[in-house]
Design an enzyme around this catalytic site. Structure first.
Site, short mmCIF file in Angstrom:
data_model
loop_
_atom_site.label_atom_id
_atom_site.label_comp_id
_atom_site.label_asym_id
_atom_site.label_seq_id
_atom_site.Cartn_x
_atom_site.Cartn_y
_atom_site.Cartn_z
N GLY A 11 91.33 -43.14 54.49
CA GLY A 11 92.27 -42.59 55.48
C GLY A 11 92.47 -43.66 56.54
N ALA A 12 93.68 -44.23 56.56
CA ALA A 12 93.95 -45.35 57.48
C ALA A 12 94.86 -44.91 58.62
CB ALA A 12 94.56 -46.51 56.71
N GLY A 13 94.73 -43.64 59.00
CA GLY A 13 95.53 -43.11 60.11
C GLY A 13 94.89 -43.48 61.44
N SER A 123 86.89 -35.64 58.52
CA SER A 123 88.01 -34.71 58.34
C SER A 123 87.64 -33.29 58.73
CB SER A 123 88.46 -34.73 56.87
OG SER A 123 88.54 -36.05 56.38
N ASP A 152 80.96 -34.71 70.53
CA ASP A 152 80.87 -33.59 71.48
C ASP A 152 79.94 -33.94 72.63
OD1 ASP A 152 82.61 -32.09 69.90
OD2 ASP A 152 81.00 -31.31 68.66
N HIS A 179 81.42 -27.76 65.14
CA HIS A 179 82.41 -28.58 65.85
C HIS A 179 83.61 -27.68 66.14
CE1 HIS A 179 84.36 -32.09 67.30
NE2 HIS A 179 85.30 -32.11 66.37
N1 LIG Z 1 85.01 -34.44 63.17
C1 LIG Z 1 85.58 -34.91 64.27
O1 LIG Z 1 84.95 -35.05 65.30
C2 LIG Z 1 87.02 -35.31 64.26
C3 LIG Z 1 87.80 -35.03 63.17
N2 LIG Z 1 89.10 -35.45 63.10
C4 LIG Z 1 89.83 -35.15 61.87
O2 LIG Z 1 89.99 -36.35 61.13
C5 LIG Z 1 91.13 -36.25 60.29
C6 LIG Z 1 92.01 -37.47 60.45
O3 LIG Z 1 92.57 -37.54 61.73
P1 LIG Z 1 93.61 -38.69 62.10
O4 LIG Z 1 93.12 -39.98 61.60
O5 LIG Z 1 93.96 -38.54 63.52
O6 LIG Z 1 94.87 -38.25 61.20
P2 LIG Z 1 96.06 -39.17 60.68
O7 LIG Z 1 97.12 -38.28 60.18
O8 LIG Z 1 96.39 -40.21 61.68
O9 LIG Z 1 95.40 -39.94 59.43
C7 LIG Z 1 95.01 -39.32 58.26
C8 LIG Z 1 95.27 -40.30 57.13
O10 LIG Z 1 94.75 -39.72 55.91
C9 LIG Z 1 95.59 -40.17 54.88
N3 LIG Z 1 95.41 -39.37 53.68
C10 LIG Z 1 95.90 -38.13 53.40
N4 LIG Z 1 95.53 -37.77 52.17
C11 LIG Z 1 94.79 -38.79 51.66
C12 LIG Z 1 94.14 -39.01 50.43
N5 LIG Z 1 94.17 -38.10 49.45
N6 LIG Z 1 93.50 -40.17 50.24
C13 LIG Z 1 93.45 -41.11 51.21
N7 LIG Z 1 94.05 -40.96 52.40
C14 LIG Z 1 94.71 -39.81 52.62
C15 LIG Z 1 97.00 -40.05 55.47
O11 LIG Z 1 97.96 -40.81 54.72
C16 LIG Z 1 96.77 -40.58 56.88
O12 LIG Z 1 97.00 -41.98 56.96
C17 LIG Z 1 91.80 -34.93 60.68
O13 LIG Z 1 91.45 -33.91 59.76
C18 LIG Z 1 91.23 -34.63 62.06
O14 LIG Z 1 91.26 -33.27 62.37
C19 LIG Z 1 89.67 -36.18 64.10
C20 LIG Z 1 88.95 -36.47 65.23
C21 LIG Z 1 87.57 -36.05 65.42
O1 LIG Z 2 90.40 -31.62 68.10
C1 LIG Z 2 90.68 -32.03 66.95
O2 LIG Z 2 91.41 -31.44 66.14
C2 LIG Z 2 90.06 -33.32 66.51
C3 LIG Z 2 88.62 -33.22 66.78
O3 LIG Z 2 87.87 -32.65 66.02
C4 LIG Z 2 88.16 -33.61 68.11
O4 LIG Z 2 88.80 -34.43 68.80
O5 LIG Z 2 87.11 -33.10 68.52
#
Ligand SMILES: NC(=O)C1=CN([C@@H]2O[C@H](COP(=O)(O)OP(=O)(O)OC[C@H]3O[C@@H](n4cnc5c(N)ncnc54)[C@H](O)[C@@H]3O)[C@@H](O)[C@H]2O)C=CC1
Ligand SMILES: O=C([O-])CC(=O)C(=O)O
Length: 311
Positions: A11-13, A123, A152, A179
């Protein structure tokens, strides 16, 4: 000869790219950044841009972008950030159906090429996604870890340091559980330079900071408007990665499979762990007061509800 570590970020987002850069800046090893085939060129572009920053930063980490899992082969650590992020008005749990499918298929590919790796899941909803990855991987529980508590706790520490006007380095909060809004900031175990937090702040003020911490992710979602946090999540993943890759054995909160610890069975939940070369080296159990246990029970219940959806 000393072998360079290999870290793959799936995931390169926003979070994946930020994490890849932070890991490379700390020179923890070589980084492979992977996204879906439709995103292959932008992923290669991001990786090349990061690589070109390394001479300025002074790091010899190599970074490559790819859409091919073969390039992730024999990773020491794989960080899964693939999936969709929430937008204002959504809860993390609203992502469960879409992200469960993505995390399952990604994990299967990861395991095929790196059968001995350690996986960290980001994720969301991350407690349930850690369950999905654990099941799809067939790995022992020490090698599948979810990221929640470091972030957190970082938010909690930020708010306390701001409030008291002290260094963030001296604030040691302690946040356990899901979370989500039912996470459990353990005030009794939180301190500033070893002095209990309750010596500095009134109960009312602590309660307000606890509440802001619980909804900290949502606060950022509301401000960004079109996605969720990524700088603090990237820093949190990097801290966990460092502890594992350097076998530092730091005591950090992480999502782990509980088999009797804290009185729960077959449940993934944020708990204090020791992270080292084998992943989760140990779960550190704490004595909880009845009201703390009650709060953790609520947390556990909210994780169980989401896991039921993906079972
Ligand atoms: N656990 C935590 O504390 C946190 C969790 N998150 C979660 O992390 C995840 C990613 O967040 P962001 O990077 O901001 O989202 P984003 O939308 O910027 O990046 C996600 C990337 O995953 C890629 N992707 C989708 N399906 C894929 C697959 N099958 N194989 C490989 N890549 C794939 C997309 O093309 C996209 O580039 C979200 O579910 C978000 O809720 C985000 C921040 C904190
Ligand atoms: O809030 C969200 O959806 C992303 C996340 O898990 C965080 O920033 O704690």
């Amino acid at each position: 000869m000393l072998k360079r570590k290999k870290i793959s970020v799936i995931g390169a987002g926003f979070t994946g790219a930020t994490t890849a850069l932070m890991i490379a800046m700390k020179e923890l090893g070589d980084v492979v950044l992977l996204d879906i085939p439709q995103m292959e060129n932008p992923t290669k572009g991001k990786a090349l841009d990061m690589l070109e920053a390394m001479p300025v930063i002074g790091s010899d980490s190599r970074i490559v972008g790819t859409a091919n899992y073969e390039d992730t082969a024999d990773s020491d650590l794989v960080i899964i950030t693939a999936g969709i992020a929430r937008k204002p008005g959504m809860s993390r749990d609203d992502l469960v159906n879409t992200n469960a499918g993505i995390v399952k298929s990604v994990t299967e590919q990861v395991v095929k090429y790196s059968p001995n790796t350690i996986i960290i899941i980001l994720s969301n909803p991350v407690d349930a996604m850690t369950y999905v990855a654990h099941k799809a991987s067939g790995f022992p529980k020490n090698r599948v870890i979810g990221q929640a508590g470091v972030l957190d706790t970082a938010r909690f520490n930020t708010f306390i340091a701001e409030e008291l006007g002290v260094s963030v380095e001296d604030v040691h909060g302690f946040v356990l559980g899901v979370h989500g809004d039912d996470m459990v900031p353990l005030v009794r175990y939180s301190n500033v330079g070893g002095v209990p937090l309750e010596k500095f702040l009134s109960k009312e003020r602590i309660d307000e900071i606890v509440q802001r911490t619980r909804t900290g992710g949502g606060e950022i979602v509301g401000l960004l408007g079109n996605g969720s946090a990524y700088y603090a999540p990237g820093a949190s993943l990097t801290q966990m990665a460092e502890s594992i890759l350097k076998d530092k054995r730091r005591l950090l909160p992480a999502i782990a499979l509980l088999e009797g610890e804290f009185g729960y069975n077959d449940l993934f939940l944020g708990v204090p762990t020791i992270l080292g070369g084998n992943g989760i080296e140990k779960i550190v159990e704490l004595e909880l007061l009845p009201e703390e246990k009650e709060a953790l029970n609520k947390s556990a219940e909210s994780v169980r509800k989401v896991i039921e959806i993906v079972q």
